[in-house]
Motif scaffolding. Structure first.
Motif, mmCIF file in Angstrom:
data_model
loop_
_atom_site.group_PDB
_atom_site.id
_atom_site.type_symbol
_atom_site.label_atom_id
_atom_site.label_comp_id
_atom_site.label_asym_id
_atom_site.label_seq_id
_atom_site.Cartn_x
_atom_site.Cartn_y
_atom_site.Cartn_z
ATOM 1 N N TYR A 127 0.813 -1.216 0.000
ATOM 2 C CA TYR A 127 0.000 0.000 0.000
ATOM 3 C C TYR A 127 0.850 1.271 0.000
ATOM 4 C CZ TYR A 127 -4.333 -2.597 0.943
ATOM 5 O OH TYR A 127 -5.415 -3.419 0.864
ATOM 6 N N ARG A 128 0.444 2.210 -0.835
ATOM 7 C CA ARG A 128 0.985 3.554 -0.855
ATOM 8 C C ARG A 128 0.071 4.460 -0.025
ATOM 9 N NH1 ARG A 128 3.280 5.020 -6.553
ATOM 10 N NH2 ARG A 128 2.254 6.992 -6.024
ATOM 11 N N PRO A 129 0.512 5.684 0.306
ATOM 12 C CA PRO A 129 -0.337 6.584 1.094
ATOM 13 C C PRO A 129 -1.673 6.902 0.424
ATOM 14 C CG PRO A 129 1.925 7.370 1.088
ATOM 15 C CD PRO A 129 1.869 6.231 0.112
ATOM 16 N N GLU A 130 -1.728 6.780 -0.911
ATOM 17 C CA GLU A 130 -2.955 7.138 -1.620
ATOM 18 C C GLU A 130 -4.045 6.071 -1.525
ATOM 19 O OE1 GLU A 130 0.496 8.483 -4.401
ATOM 20 O OE2 GLU A 130 0.093 6.905 -2.929
ATOM 21 N N VAL A 131 -3.701 4.891 -1.017
ATOM 22 C CA VAL A 131 -4.681 3.810 -0.935
ATOM 23 C C VAL A 131 -5.665 4.085 0.194
ATOM 24 C CG1 VAL A 131 -5.026 1.346 -0.507
ATOM 25 C CG2 VAL A 131 -3.084 2.117 -1.888
ATOM 26 N N LEU A 132 -6.944 3.954 -0.110
ATOM 27 C CA LEU A 132 -7.996 4.131 0.884
ATOM 28 C C LEU A 132 -8.663 2.792 1.164
ATOM 29 C CD1 LEU A 132 -9.739 7.342 -0.536
ATOM 30 C CD2 LEU A 132 -7.847 7.210 1.096
ATOM 31 N N VAL B 90 1.052 10.133 -15.625
ATOM 32 C CA VAL B 90 2.137 10.928 -16.189
ATOM 33 C C VAL B 90 1.610 12.329 -16.470
ATOM 34 C CG1 VAL B 90 1.604 10.159 -18.550
ATOM 35 C CG2 VAL B 90 3.886 11.038 -18.027
ATOM 36 N N GLU B 91 2.454 13.315 -16.269
ATOM 37 C CA GLU B 91 2.108 14.675 -16.671
ATOM 38 C C GLU B 91 1.899 14.711 -18.183
ATOM 39 O OE1 GLU B 91 0.828 18.006 -15.996
ATOM 40 O OE2 GLU B 91 2.182 17.615 -14.302
ATOM 41 N N LYS B 92 0.830 15.357 -18.630
ATOM 42 C CA LYS B 92 0.497 15.343 -20.058
ATOM 43 C C LYS B 92 1.655 15.822 -20.921
ATOM 44 C CE LYS B 92 -3.077 16.759 -23.347
ATOM 45 N NZ LYS B 92 -4.356 17.494 -23.533
ATOM 46 N N TYR C 26 0.422 17.362 -10.208
ATOM 47 C CA TYR C 26 0.406 17.457 -11.662
ATOM 48 C C TYR C 26 -0.430 18.653 -12.117
ATOM 49 C CZ TYR C 26 1.574 12.570 -10.761
ATOM 50 O OH TYR C 26 2.133 11.424 -10.275
ATOM 51 N N ASP C 27 -0.018 19.235 -13.228
ATOM 52 C CA ASP C 27 -0.846 20.268 -13.861
ATOM 53 C C ASP C 27 -1.964 19.623 -14.673
ATOM 54 O OD1 ASP C 27 0.663 22.432 -12.860
ATOM 55 O OD2 ASP C 27 2.158 22.146 -14.440
ATOM 56 N N GLU C 28 -1.585 18.608 -15.455
ATOM 57 C CA GLU C 28 -2.549 17.872 -16.265
ATOM 58 C C GLU C 28 -2.240 16.371 -16.171
ATOM 59 O OE1 GLU C 28 -3.945 19.937 -20.125
ATOM 60 O OE2 GLU C 28 -1.812 20.428 -19.956
ATOM 61 N N PRO C 29 -2.688 15.726 -15.105
ATOM 62 C CA PRO C 29 -2.384 14.298 -14.952
ATOM 63 C C PRO C 29 -3.132 13.459 -15.992
ATOM 64 C CG PRO C 29 -3.929 15.017 -13.272
ATOM 65 C CD PRO C 29 -3.486 16.251 -13.989
ATOM 66 N N VAL C 30 -2.410 12.522 -16.566
ATOM 67 C CA VAL C 30 -3.002 11.580 -17.517
ATOM 68 C C VAL C 30 -2.794 10.166 -16.983
ATOM 69 C CG1 VAL C 30 -2.889 10.625 -19.858
ATOM 70 C CG2 VAL C 30 -2.596 13.089 -19.490
ATOM 71 N N LEU C 31 -3.876 9.411 -16.875
ATOM 72 C CA LEU C 31 -3.766 8.024 -16.433
ATOM 73 C C LEU C 31 -3.408 7.141 -17.617
ATOM 74 C CD1 LEU C 31 -6.851 7.740 -14.048
ATOM 75 C CD2 LEU C 31 -4.457 8.215 -13.464
ATOM 76 N N VAL C 32 -2.500 6.221 -17.375
ATOM 77 C CA VAL C 32 -2.045 5.268 -18.398
ATOM 78 C C VAL C 32 -2.318 3.867 -17.868
ATOM 79 C CG1 VAL C 32 -0.099 4.465 -19.782
ATOM 80 C CG2 VAL C 32 -0.229 6.874 -19.089
ATOM 81 N N SER C 33 -2.999 3.051 -18.639
ATOM 82 C CA SER C 33 -3.365 1.710 -18.169
ATOM 83 C C SER C 33 -2.806 0.634 -19.082
ATOM 84 C CB SER C 33 -4.896 1.567 -18.098
ATOM 85 O OG SER C 33 -5.467 1.750 -19.384
ATOM 86 N N ASN D 271 -3.130 12.031 -6.071
ATOM 87 C CA ASN D 271 -2.673 13.335 -5.597
ATOM 88 C C ASN D 271 -2.548 14.273 -6.796
ATOM 89 O OD1 ASN D 271 -1.524 15.536 -4.389
ATOM 90 N ND2 ASN D 271 0.363 14.504 -3.774
ATOM 91 N N SER D 272 -3.646 14.892 -7.163
ATOM 92 C CA SER D 272 -3.671 15.725 -8.367
ATOM 93 C C SER D 272 -2.845 16.996 -8.219
ATOM 94 C CB SER D 272 -5.114 16.086 -8.718
ATOM 95 O OG SER D 272 -5.742 16.755 -7.650
ATOM 96 N N LYS D 273 -2.489 17.364 -6.985
ATOM 97 C CA LYS D 273 -1.687 18.568 -6.771
ATOM 98 C C LYS D 273 -0.264 18.419 -7.321
ATOM 99 C CE LYS D 273 -4.246 19.995 -2.636
ATOM 100 N NZ LYS D 273 -4.174 20.284 -1.183
#
Length: 351
Positions: A32-37, A163-165, A54-61, A50-52
């Protein structure tokens, strides 16, 4: 009919499933990372991005499985390395676009649920997640009596990264003269095992426990060596040399000829020097035992290079120095060329 049937009578043991969960809890929580709820047991895994950051976060799957390498695990009764294969095939794919792996989910379908077997597989998944810096936040174990033979299973993985866009790695920055670095593989990884099994078990008639002098271990151990995880090497490089890294290619099915061009513009190719690295013995043995020609070898296997990083030639020395300082092995294996969108391998070592 007078007997009252149960789910267990039909081949599905809910109690065994619950025991499996108990056996894997500690391994999973360790990722677990801190972001796990939340915790295990929910209907979905929760991850607070943690969107703070990144300016424009892009999820990659990415998603993948282990393939027919599983047949060797069944044959030898060894299940402790397969989980790493499932993770590696997913996280190694998403990092080539510059994405930091965030979380992972697995899907395990079994013929008969054996808690200790499941625990062995999932502990491998969890260990690989921890090494890759991503959290194992969920999964599914399905007991499918009559669909898979008893003792057999299939496993698939699903990874998500961010990743940042503006920092997404595409082929746009690749240019003529860029240097290709190759990160060594741990062996066959999880590709080409239909051919491997034909060579090893049909042609050579091996059982799996034969000691092979050239390998220094049994053929079974060599074949079950898990796929190397590259995030711990690649992510620090991206943090320091982001603009200088113009492309990456995970060498999986299709080998050099299919995967490297995926990281190149349509008007460019790559020249590879096959004397730039020492090919692991397992590949020479596949070539010799199966009388497989070298073009087919490079089209099927990774040949000892599991990840290719394309670097600006003006920063290549700095990248190489950084890798050495961090005790990461890498080889200068070639360069980007203008012209046909293909890979040319030369040098003569494998001719």
């Amino acid at each position: 009919m007078t007997q009252s049937l149960t789910y267990r009578d039909a081949g599905v043991d809910i109690d065994a499933g619950n025991r499996s969960v108990e056996l894997i809890k500690d391994s999973v929580r360790a990722t677990y990372r801190p972001e796990v709820l939340g915790d295990l047991g929910g209907f979905g895994g929760l991850f607070a991005l943690n969107s703070k950051k990144y300016d424009e976060p892009v999820l990659v799957s990415g998603t993948d499985g282990v393939g027919t390498k599983l047949k060797i695990a069944f044959k030898l009764g060894r299940h402790d390395t397969i989980g790493q294969d499932a993770v590696a095939m997913c996280v190694n794919d998403i990092i080539v676009q510059g994405a930091e792996p965030l979380f992972f989910l697995d899907y395990l379908a079994v013929g008969k649920l054996e808690p200790e077997q499941v625990a062995s597989i999932v502990k491998g998944v969890a260990g690989a997640c921890k090494e890759s810096g991503c959290a194992l936040i969920g999964g599914e174990t399905a007991e499918m009596n009559g669909f898979y033979p008893v003792g057999e299973y299939d496993i698939a993985g699903f990874a998500v990264g961010v990743v940042e866009k503006s920092k997404i790695i595409t082929s746009e920055r690749v240019k003529e003269g860029d240097v290709l670095f190759g990160l060594p593989s741990s062996g066959l990884h999880s590709n080409g095992f239909s051919l491997v099994r034909k060579i090893v078990f049909d042609v050579k008639k091996f059982k799996g426990d034969e000691k092979i002098d050239e390998l220094g271990e049994t053929i079974g151990d060599a074949l079950l060596t898990p796929t190397r995880l590259y995030p711990s090497t690649v992510m620090p490089l991206l943090a320091v040399f982001g603009e200088a890294i113009h492309g990456m290619a995970h060498i999986t099915g299709g080998g050099f000829y299919d995967n490297i061009p995926r990281a190149l513009p349509k008007d460019m190719g790559a020249t590879i020097n096959d004397d730039a690295w020492e090919m692991p013995a397992i590949f020479r043995l596949m070539h010799e035992w199966g009388n497989v020609d070298w073009h087919e070898m490079y089209r099927t296997f990774n040949m000892g290079i599991g990840m290719v990083i394309i670097v600006d030639k003006d920063r290549a020395d700095d990248v190489e120095k950084s890798l050495k300082l961090n005790e990461r092995t890498a080889y200068r294996i070639g360069e980007v060329t203008r012209g046909a969108h293909e890979v040319t391998i030369k040098g003569g070592v494998f001719a």
